[in-house]
Design a protein around this motif. Structure first.
Motif, PDB file in Angstrom:
ATOM      1  N   SER A   5       8.043   8.025   6.187  1.00  0.00           N
ATOM      2  CA  SER A   5       6.890   7.213   5.780  1.00  0.00           C
ATOM      3  C   SER A   5       7.326   6.030   4.915  1.00  0.00           C
ATOM      4  CB  SER A   5       5.858   8.066   5.045  1.00  0.00           C
ATOM      5  OG  SER A   5       6.417   8.664   3.891  1.00  0.00           O
ATOM      6  N   LEU A  39       0.739   7.055   6.558  1.00  0.00           N
ATOM      7  CA  LEU A  39      -0.071   8.248   6.270  1.00  0.00           C
ATOM      8  C   LEU A  39       0.195   9.351   7.288  1.00  0.00           C
ATOM      9  CD1 LEU A  39      -3.484   6.642   5.275  1.00  0.00           C
ATOM     10  CD2 LEU A  39      -2.083   8.114   3.831  1.00  0.00           C
ATOM     11  N   ALA A  43       1.917  13.377   6.787  1.00  0.00           N
ATOM     12  CA  ALA A  43       1.145  14.591   7.056  1.00  0.00           C
ATOM     13  C   ALA A  43       2.049  15.668   7.648  1.00  0.00           C
ATOM     14  CB  ALA A  43       0.006  14.276   8.015  1.00  0.00           C
ATOM     15  N   LEU A  47       0.657  14.651   2.665  1.00  0.00           N
ATOM     16  CA  LEU A  47      -0.528  13.821   2.855  1.00  0.00           C
ATOM     17  C   LEU A  47      -1.249  13.534   1.538  1.00  0.00           C
ATOM     18  CD1 LEU A  47      -2.203  12.292   4.887  1.00  0.00           C
ATOM     19  CD2 LEU A  47      -3.529  14.366   5.289  1.00  0.00           C
ATOM     20  N   ALA A  48      -1.342  14.513   0.668  1.00  0.00           N
ATOM     21  CA  ALA A  48      -2.034  14.299  -0.612  1.00  0.00           C
ATOM     22  C   ALA A  48      -1.302  13.255  -1.456  1.00  0.00           C
ATOM     23  CB  ALA A  48      -2.156  15.608  -1.376  1.00  0.00           C
ATOM     24  N   ALA A  51      -1.859   9.808   0.197  1.00  0.00           N
ATOM     25  CA  ALA A  51      -3.216   9.321  -0.048  1.00  0.00           C
ATOM     26  C   ALA A  51      -3.378   8.863  -1.496  1.00  0.00           C
ATOM     27  CB  ALA A  51      -4.233  10.403   0.287  1.00  0.00           C
ATOM     28  N   CYS A  52      -2.788   9.597  -2.414  1.00  0.00           N
ATOM     29  CA  CYS A  52      -2.832   9.207  -3.826  1.00  0.00           C
ATOM     30  C   CYS A  52      -2.103   7.879  -4.035  1.00  0.00           C
ATOM     31  CB  CYS A  52      -2.229  10.306  -4.692  1.00  0.00           C
ATOM     32  SG  CYS A  52      -2.353   9.992  -6.459  1.00  0.00           S
ATOM     33  N   ALA A  54      -1.622   5.541  -1.740  1.00  0.00           N
ATOM     34  CA  ALA A  54      -2.415   4.495  -1.102  1.00  0.00           C
ATOM     35  C   ALA A  54      -3.559   4.051  -2.005  1.00  0.00           C
ATOM     36  CB  ALA A  54      -2.953   4.989   0.244  1.00  0.00           C
ATOM     37  N   CYS A  55      -4.227   5.019  -2.622  1.00  0.00           N
ATOM     38  CA  CYS A  55      -5.334   4.691  -3.524  1.00  0.00           C
ATOM     39  C   CYS A  55      -4.840   4.001  -4.791  1.00  0.00           C
ATOM     40  CB  CYS A  55      -6.104   5.953  -3.895  1.00  0.00           C
ATOM     41  SG  CYS A  55      -7.064   6.638  -2.530  1.00  0.00           S
ATOM     42  N   VAL A  82      -1.906  -0.697   0.316  1.00  0.00           N
ATOM     43  CA  VAL A  82      -2.264   0.649   0.787  1.00  0.00           C
ATOM     44  C   VAL A  82      -1.098   1.232   1.581  1.00  0.00           C
ATOM     45  CG1 VAL A  82      -3.788   1.930   2.356  1.00  0.00           C
ATOM     46  CG2 VAL A  82      -4.755   0.238   0.765  1.00  0.00           C
ATOM     47  N   ALA A  86       1.051   4.477   0.544  1.00  0.00           N
ATOM     48  CA  ALA A  86       1.094   5.609   1.467  1.00  0.00           C
ATOM     49  C   ALA A  86       2.530   5.986   1.809  1.00  0.00           C
ATOM     50  CB  ALA A  86       0.327   5.280   2.744  1.00  0.00           C
TER      51      ALA A  86
END
Length: 143
Positions: A5, A39, A43, A47-48, A51-52, A54-55, A82, A86
């Protein structure tokens, strides 16, 4: 060890940087697939974290976009943020963003001091996000 990733995020930011230098624009055709691929490759186990990240990175850039009403940076920078978050996660993504801001600010200061740019001139931010992503990826690989 560099995860897939992070490599996708790095590759996407490098492509985006070239496009940004040439056109002054970060197209959705680069930013969105990079974010989705980063993302997807994170996975399911990471993934968590992805996502964290990315946010976190995207959220900082979105806040800056909203505060400046789009005059400081564009939504392409937000979407690229983002993707960076990610791919690198919240910690290395934040380091990448910080390094990008430091490099971009240093370059802008140089341009202003040397009278090669005036206050208010636009500078593509994509190359500095790419540089920051390289730094964040290297730090993540060393950790």
């Amino acid at each position: 060890m560099i995860v897939a990733s992070a490599l996708v995020a790095l590759a996407g930011t490098l492509v985006a940087a070239v496009v940004d230098v040439r056109t002054g624009y970060l197209p959705n055709v680069v930013t969105r697939p990079t974010a989705v691929a980063a993302l997807a490759l994170a996975a399911p186990s990471g993934l968590a974290t992805a996502a964290c990240g990315a946010c976190t990175v995207g959220g900082v850039l979105l806040a800056l976009y909203l505060v400046t009403r789009g005059r400081g940076l564009g939504l392409g920078d937000v979407k690229l943020g983002v993707a960076i978050g990610a791919g690198l996660g919240p910690w290395c993504g934040s380091l990448a963003l910080g390094a990008g801001f430091i490099a971009g600010g240093g370059y802008a200061a140089f341009l202003l001091a040397s009278k090669r740019a005036a206050n208010g001139d636009a500078i593509p931010f994509g190359p500095f996000l790419a540089l920051g992503t390289m730094i964040g990826t290297a730090i993540g690989a060393a950790a």
